[in-house]
Scaffold this active site. Structure first.
Site, PDB file in Angstrom:
ATOM      1  N   ASP A  63       0.648  -1.059   0.129  1.00  0.00           N
ATOM      2  CA  ASP A  63       0.019  -0.078  -0.144  1.00  0.00           C
ATOM      3  C   ASP A  63       0.973   1.307  -0.074  1.00  0.00           C
ATOM      4  OD1 ASP A  63      -1.470   2.153   2.196  1.00  0.00           O
ATOM      5  OD2 ASP A  63      -2.617   1.543   0.613  1.00  0.00           O
ATOM      6  N   ILE A  64       0.673   1.971  -0.747  1.00  0.00           N
ATOM      7  CA  ILE A  64       1.388   3.693  -0.692  1.00  0.00           C
ATOM      8  C   ILE A  64       0.691   4.461   0.336  1.00  0.00           C
ATOM      9  CG2 ILE A  64       2.070   5.500  -2.043  1.00  0.00           C
ATOM     10  CD1 ILE A  64       3.389   2.895  -2.971  1.00  0.00           C
ATOM     11  N   HIS A 145       5.156  14.680 -15.212  1.00  0.00           N
ATOM     12  CA  HIS A 145       5.965  16.060 -15.352  1.00  0.00           C
ATOM     13  C   HIS A 145       5.836  16.875 -13.994  1.00  0.00           C
ATOM     14  CE1 HIS A 145       2.321  19.061 -15.561  1.00  0.00           C
ATOM     15  NE2 HIS A 145       1.670  18.237 -16.320  1.00  0.00           N
ATOM     16  N   ASP A 157      -1.951  19.430 -10.723  1.00  0.00           N
ATOM     17  CA  ASP A 157      -1.276  19.522 -12.300  1.00  0.00           C
ATOM     18  C   ASP A 157       0.058  20.098 -12.200  1.00  0.00           C
ATOM     19  OD1 ASP A 157      -1.735  21.081 -15.348  1.00  0.00           O
ATOM     20  OD2 ASP A 157      -0.686  19.064 -14.639  1.00  0.00           O
ATOM     21  N   GLU A 191       6.508  20.359 -19.451  1.00  0.00           N
ATOM     22  CA  GLU A 191       5.653  19.679 -20.237  1.00  0.00           C
ATOM     23  C   GLU A 191       4.620  20.897 -20.723  1.00  0.00           C
ATOM     24  OE1 GLU A 191       2.215  19.446 -19.060  1.00  0.00           O
ATOM     25  OE2 GLU A 191       1.610  17.897 -20.487  1.00  0.00           O
ATOM     26  N   GLU A 192       4.159  21.781 -19.697  1.00  0.00           N
ATOM     27  CA  GLU A 192       3.040  22.805 -20.003  1.00  0.00           C
ATOM     28  C   GLU A 192       3.338  23.719 -21.307  1.00  0.00           C
ATOM     29  OE1 GLU A 192       0.679  22.281 -18.680  1.00  0.00           O
ATOM     30  OE2 GLU A 192       0.800  21.846 -16.495  1.00  0.00           O
ATOM     31  N   ASP A 220      -0.519  12.066 -15.094  1.00  0.00           N
ATOM     32  CA  ASP A 220      -0.455  13.688 -15.272  1.00  0.00           C
ATOM     33  C   ASP A 220      -1.969  13.901 -14.460  1.00  0.00           C
ATOM     34  OD1 ASP A 220      -0.159  16.069 -18.018  1.00  0.00           O
ATOM     35  OD2 ASP A 220      -0.677  16.193 -15.636  1.00  0.00           O
ATOM     36  N   HIS A 307      -4.848  24.779 -14.156  1.00  0.00           N
ATOM     37  CA  HIS A 307      -4.051  25.879 -14.653  1.00  0.00           C
ATOM     38  C   HIS A 307      -4.328  27.364 -13.921  1.00  0.00           C
ATOM     39  CE1 HIS A 307      -2.495  23.683 -18.586  1.00  0.00           C
ATOM     40  NE2 HIS A 307      -2.185  23.093 -17.450  1.00  0.00           N
ATOM     41  N   ASP A 326      -1.797   4.043  -5.530  1.00  0.00           N
ATOM     42  CA  ASP A 326      -1.620   2.572  -5.095  1.00  0.00           C
ATOM     43  C   ASP A 326      -1.845   1.706  -6.439  1.00  0.00           C
ATOM     44  OD1 ASP A 326      -3.697   2.605  -2.286  1.00  0.00           O
ATOM     45  OD2 ASP A 326      -1.548   2.563  -2.402  1.00  0.00           O
TER      46      ASP A 326
END
Ligand code: DTR
Ligand code: ZN
Ligand code: ZN
Ligand code: CA
Length: 458
Positions: A63-64, A145, A157, A191-192, A220, A307, A326
């Site tokens: 489990d994370i 990203h 994001d 990436e943006e 993402d 954004h 997970d």
């Protein structure tokens, strides 16, 4: 193998067909995949079996801890707050974000590499972290990203994806995982600005190194406040892996169809690397039907702060972030430790099988081994049948249990040569391992041909 071509004016009437067949959709196009089958054609009687893989066994992922993932988001928020409110390419907040992630990975025993590039007159960095060990010729790669837009901290994001990938990498270290495949993790810059960092990485990766990547998994936006659960519809095996993970938790998923080109998986996909990923939604509006199955608010965006300056640590849905983190770990453990053939794996039979003119159906077998569970909902069937009047032919895929999927019906008006096509079959109700068959029948007199080869890609 030669065949005779001739024509008749009248054609024998087509027969009615048994109805125990499912349908398939056809799409021309090449299959990109890893050939598992051994070299040299087997005899027509024997299936062209790939080198036998040991039975597929995989370790279960841990489990994370959500608290750990959120602690990374708190750090990224602090970094943005201390650096003019953002973590954008070319700004101090981005380099500080890279330094934070790199320090965690160095301390955990990863081999890290900073790849520098320039975009829009500013320096950017990709961070690559390799977990020592595993087969260097089979790389399982998870990425996200790390940059934000200039308008805000970019916590959903894409702090969410970056933190989920980071915590999965740290879990690999905590567990002292010794995967069969080599694990690599990446955090992309700019990436943006148009997938700049990931494009730079792929463009500078030799083709020999690209070929070693069994799968690239992209994350993402995975913690959207009004979340959806979207799975990329790219590599069928990766898609099935994620869909099955969520189904086992009773969480319905949808296919992320507009993602093509929208994030860092695109440069990998464009060079033929099998890709997949998860997405919790951005500025699109959640429908009433989606709110019915996922909860949340219909008529509102999945992330109303997309954004925007309000994309802060307050802009996260904990359940989505936890489930998706997970899922990342599940994918890494399943693809990285299992003996299941890598995504995009093909099984092929290249033996020629004659198709008798207006005669009994013939079959060409493929023995599929080493897979776990059922076949994918988008099983690719590549067919190459040489024939001088393809309208004569009826083509079926037959699953190991005998279920037939109709790939092609006959047609008295289709006089073109050859059937060379790739069909997509929903074979998710069929067990993957076993002997699959391509069944071909010529139902009209004159014109003959043969099965040249056919291929299954999972
Ligand atoms: N382009 C991403 C957000 C995004 C929008 N649609 C998708 C689909 C699949 C992945 C990501 C996205 C960004 O703004 O970073
Ligand atoms: Zn964005
Ligand atoms: Zn993004
Ligand atoms: Ca014929």
């Amino acid at each position: 193998m030669s065949y005779v071509s001739s024509r008749t004016v009248g054609r024998t009437p087509r027969r009615s067909w048994p109805r125990k067949v499912a349908t398939a959709t056809a799409a021309a196009g090449a299959i990109v995949g890893l050939l598992v089958s051994g070299s040299g054609p087997a005899s027509a009687a024997q299936p062209h079996a790939p080198s036998a893989a040991p039975p597929a066994t995989t370790l279960a992922a841990p489990d994370i801890p959500l608290a750990n993932v959120k602690a990374h988001l708190t750090q990224l928020q602090s970094i943005a707050t201390a650096n003019s409110g953002n973590r954008a390419h070319g700004r101090a907040g981005y380099k500080a974000s890279i330094d934070y992630v790199k320090a965690k990975l160095d301390a955990a025993g990863f081999t890290t590499t900073l790849q520098q590039f320039t975009s829009s007159g500013a320096t950017g960095w990709n961070l690559i972290a390799d977990w020592p060990g595993g087969d260097p010729n089979h790389v399982v790669f998870a990425g996200s990203h790390l940059d934000s837009v200039t308008a805000g901290a970019g916590i959903n994001d894409n702090g969410s994806g970056s933190a989920g990938v980071l915590e999965t990498a740290l879990a690999v270290s905590r567990e002292g995982l010794q995967p069969t495949k080599h694990l690599r993790f990446g955090w992309w810059g700019a990436e943006e600005l148009g997938l700049v960092g990931s494009k730079y990485y792929v463009n500078n990766l030799p083709s020999t190194e690209r070929a070693k990547i069994d799968a690239y998994l992209n994350f993402d936006m995975i913690g959207s406040p009004n979340p959806g659960y979207f799975v990329y519809d790219d590599d069928p095996q990766v898609e099935t892996l994620f869909k099955d993970f969520f189904a086992a938790k009773g969480v319905p998923t949808e296919i992320e169809t507009e993602g093509d080109g929208r994030s860092d998986h695109a440069p990998f996909k464009n060079v033929g690397v099998p890709v997949g990923g998860l997405f919790s939604g951005a500025d699109y509006t959640k429908t009433a039907a989606q709110a019915q199955k996922w909860g949340g608010t219909s008529g509102q965006p999945f992330d109303r702060c997309y954004h925007s300056s309000c994309d802060t640590t307050a802009n996260i849905n904990d359940t989505a972030l936890d489930r998706n983190s997970d899922a990342i770990a599940h994918a890494i453990w399943t693809l990285g430790t299992g003996t299941t053939p890598p995504p995009g794996t093909s099984f092929e039979n290249t033996d020629n099988v004659n198709v008798p003119d207006v005669g009994a159906a013939v079959e060409s077998p493929i023995a599929v081994t080493g897979r776990t569970g059922n076949a994918p909902s988008a099983l690719k069937v590549g067919v190459d049948i040489k024939h001088t009047y393809r309208g004569d032919l009826v083509v079926d895929l037959v699953a190991p249990d005998g279920t037939a999927f109709r790939l092609k019906n006959s047609s008295s008006s289709d006089s073109a040569d050859n059937v060379i096509a790739t069909y997509t079959v929903n074979a998710s109700a069929e067990v993957a391992n076993g002997t699959w068959k391509l069944r071909v029948r010529d139902v009209a007199a004159q014109d003959i041909g043969f099965i040249d080869s056919w291929k299954l890609t999972f």
